[in-house]
Motif scaffolding. Structure first.
Motif, PDB file in Angstrom:
ATOM      1  N   CYS A 136       0.849  -1.196   0.000  1.00 26.17           N
ATOM      2  CA  CYS A 136       0.000   0.000   0.000  1.00 26.17           C
ATOM      3  C   CYS A 136       0.879   1.238   0.000  1.00 26.17           C
ATOM      4  CB  CYS A 136      -0.918  -0.007   1.227  1.00 26.17           C
ATOM      5  SG  CYS A 136      -1.990   1.446   1.341  1.00 26.17           S
ATOM      6  N   PRO A 175      -0.604   9.630   1.665  1.00 23.66           N
ATOM      7  CA  PRO A 175      -1.909  10.139   1.232  1.00 23.66           C
ATOM      8  C   PRO A 175      -1.980  11.656   1.114  1.00 23.66           C
ATOM      9  CG  PRO A 175      -2.008   9.303   3.491  1.00 23.66           C
ATOM     10  CD  PRO A 175      -0.700   8.868   2.927  1.00 23.66           C
ATOM     11  N   ASN A 231       1.745   4.815   0.746  1.00 21.86           N
ATOM     12  CA  ASN A 231       1.218   5.440   1.949  1.00 21.86           C
ATOM     13  C   ASN A 231       1.730   6.862   2.175  1.00 21.86           C
ATOM     14  OD1 ASN A 231      -0.366   5.324   4.368  1.00 21.86           O
ATOM     15  ND2 ASN A 231       1.516   4.993   5.544  1.00 21.86           N
ATOM     16  N   LEU A 272      -1.039  12.437  -2.306  1.00 19.69           N
ATOM     17  CA  LEU A 272      -1.677  11.523  -3.270  1.00 19.69           C
ATOM     18  C   LEU A 272      -0.726  10.394  -3.660  1.00 19.69           C
ATOM     19  CD1 LEU A 272      -3.855  13.785  -5.617  1.00 19.69           C
ATOM     20  CD2 LEU A 272      -4.645  11.998  -4.057  1.00 19.69           C
ATOM     21  N   ASN A 273       0.082   9.969  -2.670  1.00 17.02           N
ATOM     22  CA  ASN A 273       0.991   8.839  -2.827  1.00 17.02           C
ATOM     23  C   ASN A 273       2.047   9.036  -3.908  1.00 17.02           C
ATOM     24  OD1 ASN A 273      -0.368   7.367  -0.774  1.00 17.02           O
ATOM     25  ND2 ASN A 273      -1.961   6.870  -2.257  1.00 17.02           N
ATOM     26  N   GLY A 298      -3.346   2.123  -3.077  1.00 19.51           N
ATOM     27  CA  GLY A 298      -2.919   3.384  -2.511  1.00 19.51           C
ATOM     28  C   GLY A 298      -3.782   3.798  -1.337  1.00 19.51           C
ATOM     29  N   ALA A 299      -3.178   4.443  -0.350  1.00 14.44           N
ATOM     30  CA  ALA A 299      -3.915   4.947   0.801  1.00 14.44           C
ATOM     31  C   ALA A 299      -4.557   6.289   0.468  1.00 14.44           C
ATOM     32  CB  ALA A 299      -2.972   5.096   1.996  1.00 14.44           C
ATOM     33  N   GLY A 300      -5.622   6.598   1.170  1.00 13.97           N
ATOM     34  CA  GLY A 300      -6.242   7.913   1.024  1.00 13.97           C
ATOM     35  C   GLY A 300      -7.098   8.041  -0.214  1.00 13.97           C
ATOM     36  N   LYS A 301      -7.009   9.181  -0.881  1.00 11.66           N
ATOM     37  CA  LYS A 301      -7.945   9.526  -1.952  1.00 11.66           C
ATOM     38  C   LYS A 301      -7.536   9.060  -3.343  1.00 11.66           C
ATOM     39  CE  LYS A 301      -9.720  13.639   0.428  1.00 11.66           C
ATOM     40  NZ  LYS A 301      -9.943  15.116   0.330  1.00 11.66           N
TER      41      LYS A 301
END
Length: 264
Positions: free
Chosen positions: A23, A27, A25, A30-31, A61-64
């Protein structure tokens, strides 16, 4: 006592059963890939390549978003050296990931731009959430591509379409990506986790060595003549025929039951 100010790892590596998940990480960015993330990616892939128990690999990917490309702060500070420091481990990890037998599945949402789009092109199976936006993007920064985009993109969409994507640098949708054959499935965002889990669990319970042979045959087919490819197929089939999974597959066929593959 732990230091609450310590930065989170740039890449999370989890092993659950036969499934390894990487993943990205960062975020808040935006990675975007920076040097620590690239180095962590290489280290994680090296660990996976040495672990015969891994039978599927997930990239997410983490987040958005999945990944918004390379870290521009790194490249702005040191354009040439920064690019080398970033791409050397990232490309080494990618080359090693392409060699493993385990299928690589990309779970993509939000945004996949630059290196993010290049990276998902290297996966064996791609699931994407509706609403995801993609852009090869490099040309908008005045540079050529990386992370294998120039190898993968023409093979997936043809040279003419690949050049349009690369030279115009325009954003396109998940539905466009599906139409062009860049992804396997587009699902509602709320269903992405479940859809990914279903395909990953299916692949992780399959004949891992046969998957690896099939991946190599498909990827190398465009560099070989038909006689060369036929010879490669014969050799690969013979290697697979020597595995326990092949014996299980044949016995399951005669017993009219589902095969229980072990990956060996």
């Amino acid at each position: 006592m732990t230091d609450s100010t310590q930065a989170a790892p740039a890449l999370l590596h989890e092993r659950k059963g036969a499934i390894a998940t990487l993943c990205f990480n960062r975020p808040a960015a935006l990675n975007a890939v920076d040097v620590p993330m690239a180095q962590a990616f290489l280290a994680a892939v090296q660990a996976i390549a040495q672990d015969p128990g891994v039978r599927a690999v997930v990239l997410r990917g983490a987040g958005k978003g999945f990944m918004a490309g390379g870290d521009l702060a790194t490249l702005r500070a040191q354009p040439v050296q920064g690019a080398m420091d970033l791409l050397t481990p990232l490309h080494a990890g990618l080359a090693l990931l392409a060699q493993i037998d385990a299928p690589v599945i990309a779970q993509v949402h939000g945004v996949a731009a630059g290196a993010g789009l290049s990276l998902l092109l290297q996966a064996d199976y791609v699931l994407m959430a509706e609403g995801t936006r993609l852009n090869l993007a490099y040309i908008n920064l005045g540079t050529s591509c990386d992370v294998g985009a120039s190898w993968a993109l023409p093979r997936k969409v043809g040279l003419r379409q690949a050049l349009e994507i690369a030279l115009l640098g325009e954003a396109f949708s998940a539905e466009d990506a599906l139409r062009m054959g860049l992804v396997n499935r587009v699902v509602p965002a709320a269903e992405l986790d479940a859809a990914t889990a279903a395909i990953v669990e299916r692949l992780a319970s399959g004949p891992t060595q046969a998957y690896g042979a099939m991946k190599r045959l498909m990827r190398q087919s465009m560099e070989r003549s038909l006689p060369e490819q036929l010879d490669a197929e014969q050799q690969a089939f013979a290697r697979c025929a020597a595995t326990a999974d092949f014996r299980e597959g044949v016995e399951a066929f005669y017993a009219r039951r589902p095969a229980q593959f072990s990956g060996h």
